[in-house]
Scaffold this motif. Structure first.
Motif, PDB file in Angstrom:
ATOM      1  N   ALA A  77      95.094 -31.928  10.183  1.00 57.74           N
ATOM      2  CA  ALA A  77      96.308 -31.719  10.975  1.00 57.74           C
ATOM      3  C   ALA A  77      96.394 -32.831  11.876  1.00 57.74           C
ATOM      4  CB  ALA A  77      96.354 -30.518  11.561  1.00 57.74           C
ATOM      5  N   THR A  78      95.236 -33.173  12.204  1.00 54.00           N
ATOM      6  CA  THR A  78      95.108 -34.354  13.141  1.00 54.00           C
ATOM      7  C   THR A  78      95.771 -35.507  12.507  1.00 54.00           C
ATOM      8  OG1 THR A  78      93.445 -33.258  14.457  1.00 54.00           O
ATOM      9  CG2 THR A  78      93.672 -35.683  14.633  1.00 54.00           C
ATOM     10  N   ASN A  79      95.341 -35.838  11.363  1.00 55.71           N
ATOM     11  CA  ASN A  79      95.820 -36.882  10.501  1.00 55.71           C
ATOM     12  C   ASN A  79      97.351 -37.049  10.486  1.00 55.71           C
ATOM     13  OD1 ASN A  79      93.272 -38.086  10.243  1.00 55.71           O
ATOM     14  ND2 ASN A  79      92.908 -37.065   8.384  1.00 55.71           N
ATOM     15  N   ILE A  80      98.038 -35.760  10.047  1.00 63.77           N
ATOM     16  CA  ILE A  80      99.240 -35.871   9.806  1.00 63.77           C
ATOM     17  C   ILE A  80     100.042 -36.049  11.269  1.00 63.77           C
ATOM     18  CG2 ILE A  80     101.469 -34.194   9.788  1.00 63.77           C
ATOM     19  CD1 ILE A  80      99.634 -32.604   7.954  1.00 63.77           C
ATOM     20  N   ILE A  81      99.708 -35.611  12.382  1.00 64.17           N
ATOM     21  CA  ILE A  81      99.907 -35.979  13.783  1.00 64.17           C
ATOM     22  C   ILE A  81      99.924 -37.623  14.062  1.00 64.17           C
ATOM     23  CG2 ILE A  81      99.906 -35.732  16.242  1.00 64.17           C
ATOM     24  CD1 ILE A  81      99.169 -32.609  15.570  1.00 64.17           C
ATOM     25  N   TYR A  82      98.696 -38.008  13.802  1.00 57.90           N
ATOM     26  CA  TYR A  82      98.701 -39.500  13.973  1.00 57.90           C
ATOM     27  C   TYR A  82      99.342 -40.462  13.075  1.00 57.90           C
ATOM     28  CZ  TYR A  82      95.668 -43.608  14.908  1.00 57.90           C
ATOM     29  OH  TYR A  82      95.171 -44.947  15.086  1.00 57.90           O
ATOM     30  N   ASP A  83      99.700 -40.198  12.032  1.00 61.35           N
ATOM     31  CA  ASP A  83     100.167 -40.771  11.042  1.00 61.35           C
ATOM     32  C   ASP A  83     101.669 -40.996  11.372  1.00 61.35           C
ATOM     33  OD1 ASP A  83      97.773 -41.051   9.419  1.00 61.35           O
ATOM     34  OD2 ASP A  83      98.496 -39.907   7.771  1.00 61.35           O
ATOM     35  N   GLY A  84     102.085 -39.688  11.890  1.00 60.54           N
ATOM     36  CA  GLY A  84     103.702 -39.691  12.289  1.00 60.54           C
ATOM     37  C   GLY A  84     103.564 -40.709  13.564  1.00 60.54           C
ATOM     38  N   ILE A 143      95.158 -49.095   9.205  1.00 60.63           N
ATOM     39  CA  ILE A 143      96.537 -48.739   8.479  1.00 60.63           C
ATOM     40  C   ILE A 143      96.454 -48.265   7.288  1.00 60.63           C
ATOM     41  CG2 ILE A 143      98.805 -49.240   8.011  1.00 60.63           C
ATOM     42  CD1 ILE A 143      98.346 -49.096  10.938  1.00 60.63           C
ATOM     43  N   ALA A 144      95.458 -49.011   6.391  1.00 56.23           N
ATOM     44  CA  ALA A 144      95.169 -48.472   4.983  1.00 56.23           C
ATOM     45  C   ALA A 144      94.415 -47.426   4.773  1.00 56.23           C
ATOM     46  CB  ALA A 144      94.617 -49.663   4.333  1.00 56.23           C
ATOM     47  N   ALA A 145      93.660 -47.054   5.827  1.00 56.04           N
ATOM     48  CA  ALA A 145      92.722 -45.806   5.766  1.00 56.04           C
ATOM     49  C   ALA A 145      93.719 -44.528   6.132  1.00 56.04           C
ATOM     50  CB  ALA A 145      91.543 -45.909   6.751  1.00 56.04           C
ATOM     51  N   MET A 146      94.803 -44.744   6.766  1.00 53.88           N
ATOM     52  CA  MET A 146      95.667 -43.606   6.898  1.00 53.88           C
ATOM     53  C   MET A 146      96.387 -42.834   5.699  1.00 53.88           C
ATOM     54  SD  MET A 146      97.381 -45.056  10.393  1.00 53.88           S
ATOM     55  CE  MET A 146      98.324 -43.837  10.581  1.00 53.88           C
ATOM     56  N   GLY A 147      96.969 -41.849   5.859  1.00 55.54           N
ATOM     57  CA  GLY A 147      97.598 -41.236   4.834  1.00 55.54           C
ATOM     58  C   GLY A 147      98.898 -41.968   4.406  1.00 55.54           C
ATOM     59  N   PRO A 148      99.791 -41.907   3.421  1.00 55.90           N
ATOM     60  CA  PRO A 148     100.897 -42.498   3.028  1.00 55.90           C
ATOM     61  C   PRO A 148     101.946 -42.045   4.000  1.00 55.90           C
ATOM     62  CG  PRO A 148      99.969 -41.388   1.071  1.00 55.90           C
ATOM     63  CD  PRO A 148      99.234 -40.868   2.360  1.00 55.90           C
ATOM     64  N   PHE A 149     102.723 -43.264   4.607  1.00 57.57           N
ATOM     65  CA  PHE A 149     103.792 -42.458   5.302  1.00 57.57           C
ATOM     66  C   PHE A 149     104.724 -43.944   5.577  1.00 57.57           C
ATOM     67  CE2 PHE A 149     100.806 -45.674   7.877  1.00 57.57           C
ATOM     68  CZ  PHE A 149     101.680 -46.558   8.384  1.00 57.57           C
ATOM     69  N   THR A 150     105.975 -43.649   6.088  1.00 60.43           N
ATOM     70  CA  THR A 150     107.026 -44.478   6.015  1.00 60.43           C
ATOM     71  C   THR A 150     107.415 -44.815   7.579  1.00 60.43           C
ATOM     72  OG1 THR A 150     107.879 -43.678   3.944  1.00 60.43           O
ATOM     73  CG2 THR A 150     109.180 -44.975   5.448  1.00 60.43           C
ATOM     74  N   VAL A 151     107.567 -45.929   7.979  1.00 60.14           N
ATOM     75  CA  VAL A 151     107.834 -46.376   9.268  1.00 60.14           C
ATOM     76  C   VAL A 151     109.014 -45.820   9.661  1.00 60.14           C
ATOM     77  CG1 VAL A 151     108.437 -48.336  10.936  1.00 60.14           C
ATOM     78  CG2 VAL A 151     106.559 -48.747   9.003  1.00 60.14           C
ATOM     79  N   GLY A 152     109.215 -45.088  11.003  1.00 61.02           N
ATOM     80  CA  GLY A 152     110.155 -44.555  11.544  1.00 61.02           C
ATOM     81  C   GLY A 152     110.143 -43.099  11.147  1.00 61.02           C
ATOM     82  N   ALA A 153     109.406 -42.478  10.150  1.00 60.69           N
ATOM     83  CA  ALA A 153     109.734 -41.297   9.515  1.00 60.69           C
ATOM     84  C   ALA A 153     109.319 -40.167  10.542  1.00 60.69           C
ATOM     85  CB  ALA A 153     108.800 -41.151   8.390  1.00 60.69           C
ATOM     86  N   GLY A 154     108.231 -40.471  11.565  1.00 63.15           N
ATOM     87  CA  GLY A 154     107.533 -39.622  12.459  1.00 63.15           C
ATOM     88  C   GLY A 154     106.712 -38.554  12.033  1.00 63.15           C
ATOM     89  N   VAL A 155     106.391 -37.457  12.554  1.00 67.83           N
ATOM     90  CA  VAL A 155     105.572 -36.494  12.261  1.00 67.83           C
ATOM     91  C   VAL A 155     106.073 -35.362  11.079  1.00 67.83           C
ATOM     92  CG1 VAL A 155     104.095 -34.572  12.844  1.00 67.83           C
ATOM     93  CG2 VAL A 155     104.441 -36.449  14.493  1.00 67.83           C
TER      94      VAL A 155
END
Length: 688
Positions: free
Chosen positions: A81-88, A125-137
């Protein structure tokens, strides 16, 4: 009565002073707390008390294991859950702060950073989960994860509660059985055991020590099981996240082991001494309270207080050392745990910065490090509790392991009906092989006879009736009851034919009617009243507020000493024994009541063989046979008139006691004879 192997007051005082000197000087190693050093065997035996509940304990362990697994998984899920929040959060920062276009993928951001030479940022940044810039949490994924976390924590708590409930039930039942075993053991111990052990010491083992074992088992075993499972589960999860951080966490183990190895044995020894001191102090308090009146009469309050203060100081010193040693164990382990926490936080931050770990994994690992050190600290604190409980268990096991009286033979013959013929044939007995007491004693008592046993203190009078009751076994010879050797009969059969009244009256908290009926539970109310009338109990009962239903308190302090003795005599008579033993039974009554008892016993002993032990020779003038004992031997026997005429040992005793007093008793005897003739009760005598 002589007692076996009991040290003199001087020897006991010398031993106590020597021990006090060792304690005061800090020489704890020379103060041996009984079997307190045999920790391993005693601990296994204490845990073995749970063996009858093995299946229930296994089921509780399974529930606890499942609960621990869930509790161990929870930090990992929470890290997600922390990773999801941090990635967003990072996806928004890249757009809002660094103006990266919305929709840029994670890989594109990594490639751009590498192209600019910002390798560390690119790795992070590479160690984080997949995300798209601006997508948020991703709140949908976050809600899903949080729901799982709630389910895991609720299920883990519920399983832990069920496990704790089952284990507490097991502990309570195990301790109930231990108390039952101790009570049964006490009833199987020979009388010689109670000659050696102080009453307060025995009470301390049955109460304080068993309570301490109960608390140890309830507080420690369930927590110990959970703690061990937690340590194993957390280790597995830590290695799954990062073996480097796991190595840092494991550094705490040898340090904690050193603390436990150094402090644990000293703490266990100190607790053994503490509980032994508790038993001695209880014995001192019980002794002072039971003889409180005499302490005041002789003005020995200061002396009693001084002795109490000495033993209380010894208990203080022992308790302080035990509690100090046990108290420093938990803080020491928490300090080591804190050092480990700092090491994990620093190394974890470096690994996140280098992209070796995600921030949620570090958060989970920090939680695991706390979960890892906390049960270890709990185990360290529990170690002190277990040390104390094991020291108490050793004292209880010492009681349970004490030598018992020989059991009755399975093929014991049935008791034949008879009139109570007693025969002593060449009886020899000694409490200690080095000090023979009774040697080659032989005599015969016919049914209905009253045999009086007199002699100086220590002559063996009470020992004689103790042998008749089979409280002790003979060294040689035999005692026959109606032609049967009592050694081959069961003790219950022998004692069922015998009624006994001791010098010190014993009554329990209950009504006077219940105390009299204690001699024979099947006695009717009419039989109880008849026994009370015959023994003159009925004379004072009617002056009490509730008559026979008057409730006696714990010490029967609402009746006089003489009245208590009358009730115990009535209790013996209602039992309808073939053999009646009165061991100084009239020593607590005044002269008039004593003479009333003589008339009552003259009626009630018809058809019964009676033994009367007396120092006051006025109680046995009408006895059919008087045995005069000195140093375990019968030196004279005969009737009162025959022994007076012989001018031997009995005559000397009689001269010392009653030459002048005998004349003073004649008017009282005449008054009692007149009362018996009229059939009217005299006024209630004033008890001493």
């Amino acid at each position: 009565m002589s007692t076996p192997d009991i040290p003199t007051e001087e020897e006991r005082l010398e031993a106590e002073l020597a021990e006090q000197a060792r304690v005061s000087s800090g020489d704890w190693d020379s103060v041996k707390p009984g079997k307190a050093q045999n920790f391993g065997q005693s601990f296994r035996r204490m845990v073995g008390l749970l063996k009858p509940h093995a299946w229930a304990f296994a089921f509780a362990s399974l529930l606890g294991a499942i609960g621990v697994v869930l509790a161990v998984i929870a930090p990992k899920v929470l890290g997600a859950a922390t990773n999801i929040i941090y990635d967003g959060f990072i996806s928004n920062v890249l757009h809002d702060v660094y103006h990266v276009p919305v929709g840029t993928t994670q890989q594109q951001v990594v490639d751009g950073l590498n192209a600019q030479g910002q390798t560390d940022q690119a790795n992070m940044i590479a160690a984080m989960g997949p995300f798209t810039v601006g997508a948020g949490v991703d709140f949908d994924a976050l809600r899903y994860v949080i729901a799982w976390i709630l389910v895991i924590y609720v299920a883990s708590a519920l399983l832990s509660w069920i496990q704790g409930y089952i284990i507490n039930v097991i502990m309570v039942r195990a301790m109930w059985q231990l108390r039952e075993d101790v009570e049964a053991k006490i009833n199987r111990l020979p009388l010689s055991y109670f000659d050696r052990v102080q009453r307060g010491e025995l009470i301390s083992r049955v109460t304080n020590d068993i309570d301490n074992i109960t608390q140890t088992m309830q507080q420690s075993l369930s927590s110990a099981l959970t703690s061990v499972l937690t340590v194993v589960g957390v280790l597995i999860m830590m290695f799954s996240i990062s073996w480097q951080l796991a190595i840092v966490a494991l550094v705490a183990l040898p340090l904690m082991g050193v603390i436990f190895g150094v402090i644990g044995p000293r703490s266990q020894k100190a607790f053994g001494i503490q509980w032994r001191k508790v038993g001695r102090l209880n014995a001192r308090v019980e002794e002072s309270f039971s003889g409180h009146a005499l302490v005041r009469v002789f003005g020995r309050e200061a002396d009693s207080m001084e002795k109490f203060q000495v033993e209380n100081e010894e208990l203080y010193q022992a308790s302080f050392k035990a509690q100090f040693l046990s108290g420093i164990m938990m803080p020491a382990m928490m300090f080591i745990g804190s050092l480990t926490y700092v090491g994990i936080a620093v190394l974890g931050g470096i690994m996140v910065a280098n992209g070796a770990l995600r921030i949620g994994d570090v958060q989970a690992f920090i939680q695991y490090s706390q979960q890892f050190t906390q049960p270890l600290s709990q185990l360290g604190g529990m170690a002190a509790v277990v040390q104390s409980g094991t020291a108490s268990a050793e004292r209880v096991f010492e009681l349970l392991d004490a030598d018992e009286q020989d059991p009755d033979a399975a093929d014991s013959p049935a008791l034949v009906e008879g009139n109570g013929v007693i025969e002593f044939e060449h009886v020899n007995f000694s409490y200690s092989p080095d000090h023979p007491l009774i040697r080659d004693l032989s005599f015969r008592v016919e049914p209905g006879q009253t045999v009086a046993i007199v002699g100086p203190t220590g002559a063996g009078k009470t020992t004689l009736v103790n042998l008749l009751m089979r409280f002790y076994e003979l060294d040689a010879g035999s005692i026959l009851l109606d032609g049967q050797d009592i050694a081959v009969l069961t003790r219950d059969d022998v004692r069922s034919r015998t009624g006994m009244v001791l010098q010190d009256p014993w009554l329990f908290a209950g009504t006077i009617r219940e105390n009299i009926r204690y001699g024979r539970q099947s006695a009717t109310d009419e039989e109880v009243v008849a026994a009370a009338v015959a023994t003159r109990v009925d004379r004072f009962v009617h002056s009490l507020p509730d008559g026979y239903d008057t409730v006696l308190d714990e010490d029967a302090s609402n009746v006089s000493a003489g009245e208590k003795q009358l009730i115990t005599i009535a209790r013996a008579f209602v039992a309808q024994p073939a053999v009646l033993i009165l061991d100084e039974a009239t020593s607590s009554v005044d002269t008039r009541t004593e003479l009333l008892l003589q008339h009552a016993m003259a009626v009630l002993r018809e058809g019964r063989t009676s033994f009367v032990i007396a120092h006051r020779l006025s109680t046995i003038r009408d006895a059919d046979l008087i045995l005069v004992m000195e140093h375990g031997d019968i030196v004279e026997k005969g009737t009162h008139e025959e022994l007076i005429a012989a001018r031997g040992a009995y005559w000397r005793l009689y001269q010392a006691q009653f030459e002048q007093a005998a004349a003073e008793l004649d008017p009282i005897l005449a008054g009692i004879d007149d009362e018996s003739a009229d059939g009217e009760p005299a006024e209630r005598s004033v008890q001493s």
